[in-house]
Design an enzyme around this catalytic site. Structure first.
Site, PDB file in Angstrom:
ATOM      1  N   VAL A 243      14.823   6.016  -0.848  1.00 36.73           N
ATOM      2  CA  VAL A 243      13.688   6.143  -1.776  1.00 36.73           C
ATOM      3  C   VAL A 243      12.625   6.996  -1.100  1.00 36.73           C
ATOM      4  CG1 VAL A 243      11.992   4.909  -3.179  1.00 36.73           C
ATOM      5  CG2 VAL A 243      14.187   3.839  -2.655  1.00 36.73           C
TER       6      VAL A 243
ATOM      7  N   ASP B 190      -0.443  -9.290   9.132  1.00 38.88           N
ATOM      8  CA  ASP B 190       0.684  -8.703   9.852  1.00 38.88           C
ATOM      9  C   ASP B 190       1.818  -9.722   9.850  1.00 38.88           C
ATOM     10  OD1 ASP B 190       2.513  -7.633  11.593  1.00 38.88           O
ATOM     11  OD2 ASP B 190       1.057  -7.154  13.161  1.00 38.88           O
TER      12      ASP B 190
ATOM     13  N   TYR C 119      19.407  -3.261  11.245  1.00 35.05           N
ATOM     14  CA  TYR C 119      18.661  -3.164   9.985  1.00 35.05           C
ATOM     15  C   TYR C 119      19.520  -3.669   8.829  1.00 35.05           C
ATOM     16  CZ  TYR C 119      16.184  -1.236   5.960  1.00 35.05           C
ATOM     17  OH  TYR C 119      15.540  -1.096   4.753  1.00 35.05           O
TER      18      TYR C 119
ATOM     19  N   THR D 179       9.530   7.507   0.164  1.00 36.63           N
ATOM     20  CA  THR D 179       8.370   6.707   0.557  1.00 36.63           C
ATOM     21  C   THR D 179       7.960   7.121   1.968  1.00 36.63           C
ATOM     22  OG1 THR D 179       9.607   4.927   1.632  1.00 36.63           O
ATOM     23  CG2 THR D 179       9.331   4.761  -0.762  1.00 36.63           C
TER      24      THR D 179
ATOM     25  N   ARG E 211      -1.155  -4.612   6.289  1.00 28.76           N
ATOM     26  CA  ARG E 211      -1.928  -4.717   7.528  1.00 28.76           C
ATOM     27  C   ARG E 211      -3.243  -3.953   7.469  1.00 28.76           C
ATOM     28  NH1 ARG E 211       2.328  -2.706  11.873  1.00 28.76           N
ATOM     29  NH2 ARG E 211       2.653  -1.218  10.171  1.00 28.76           N
TER      30      ARG E 211
ATOM     31  N   THR F 263       0.794  -1.226   0.000  1.00 27.51           N
ATOM     32  CA  THR F 263       0.000   0.000   0.000  1.00 27.51           C
ATOM     33  C   THR F 263       0.829   1.279   0.000  1.00 27.51           C
ATOM     34  OG1 THR F 263      -0.201  -0.152   2.418  1.00 27.51           O
ATOM     35  CG2 THR F 263      -2.009  -1.061   1.100  1.00 27.51           C
TER      36      THR F 263
ATOM     37  N   LYS G   9      19.165  -7.067   6.337  1.00 29.11           N
ATOM     38  CA  LYS G   9      19.126  -6.978   4.881  1.00 29.11           C
ATOM     39  C   LYS G   9      20.287  -7.735   4.244  1.00 29.11           C
ATOM     40  CE  LYS G   9      15.346  -4.618   4.474  1.00 29.11           C
ATOM     41  NZ  LYS G   9      14.130  -5.231   3.871  1.00 29.11           N
TER      42      LYS G   9
ATOM     43  N   ILE H 272       7.771   1.432  -2.187  1.00 32.40           N
ATOM     44  CA  ILE H 272       8.228   0.531  -3.246  1.00 32.40           C
ATOM     45  C   ILE H 272       7.164  -0.503  -3.570  1.00 32.40           C
ATOM     46  CG2 ILE H 272       9.966  -1.212  -3.836  1.00 32.40           C
ATOM     47  CD1 ILE H 272      11.958   0.370  -2.132  1.00 32.40           C
TER      48      ILE H 272
END
Length: 257
Positions: free
Chosen positions: A181, A59, A148, A183, A33, A10, A152, A13
């Site tokens: 990006v 979720d 993080y 977003t 979600r 939603t 990744k 990306i």
């Protein structure tokens, strides 16, 4: 018509993947979600492009959510031809500043969900002899900078390893590694972005177009922008010890505030 399932569809990306794939004539399974936003997105894509858009509210930080999406991916009567594992988030704060519950929730989404959903999808795809998976990682995977980036890095290693194991099966896997990006990602995490230089920002729609082109070429790793490709080239030749110090200073200058 083929069907693509996109997690975190939603916004950002994920939404860009949904727009592009719908425009290309793919039916969609939209996963996020927020059920209301999913229904609005599905209606808009159907009305604009004439495709079928199924919604699945889940979720992925919970077992129940992962199991629901895995079950849809394993549905042999309504097969999914392309999986985009895009759902993810970041935690604001350095290591030990973030609660263990929040760290584990991130690992659940970035690692466990990616593993389980990729496995459910590729098992069904291998039976049919075709299909593709895009696992969204980050250029943060290539520098020693927090949990993080570590999560990744796992996505990249897992995806490329699985791609080798499935070579010749007709199933393609690719890790997508974008930089910054524009977003909702940073806003949701409460991270300021005013200190990030303009040249570092990428457009989500252009990023998706480049990623899909790389997938079609059979690449297992996509860094879809010349600027970040150049930066990652420098990372490869920088001594690890020096890189750790540079990434820490850069993170404090350009990272979350």
């Amino acid at each position: 018509m083929t069907t693509a399932l996109i997690t975190g569809s939603t916004a950002g990306i994920g939404a860009a993947f949904a727009r592009r794939l719908a425009a290309d004539g793919h039916n969609l399974v939209l996963v996020a979600r927020d059920a209301k936003r999913l229904r609005e997105q599905a209606t808009e894509l159907h009305d604009t492009h004439g495709i079928e858009a199924e919604v699945l509210s889940a979720d992925l930080s919970e077992d129940e959510g992962i199991e629901a999406v895995a079950a849809r991916l394993g549905d042999r009567k309504n097969p999914v031809d392309l999986l985009v594992n895009n759902a993810g988030f970041g935690n604001k704060g350095r290591y030990l500043d973030v609660s263990m519950d929040d760290e584990l929730k991130m690992l659940k989404v970035h690692i466990e969900a990616v593993l389980r959903l990729t496995s459910a999808a590729t098992e069904a795809m291998r039976e049919r002899g075709r299909g593709g998976v895009v696992n969204v990682a980050s250029v943060a995977a290539f520098v020693p900078r927090g949990t993080y980036g570590a999560s990744k890095a796992w996505v990249v290693q897992f995806t490329q390893g699985a791609a080798k194991d499935l070579a010749g099966s007709g199933v393609r896997l690719m890790a997508l590694c974008p930089g910054f990006v524009r977003t909702e990602f940073h806003e949701r995490a409460g991270m300021g972005t005013d200190n990030i230089p303009g040249w570092m920002w990428l457009d989500a729609d252009k990023l998706v177009a480049a990623a899909l082109a790389d997938l079609a070429r059979g690449k297992t790793l996509s860094i879809p922008d010349p600027r970040y490709k150049a930066l990652m080239g420098l990372v490869k030749v920088t001594p690890r010890g020096l890189l750790g110090g540079v990434s820490s200073r850069t993170g404090r200058k350009y990272g979350p505030q």
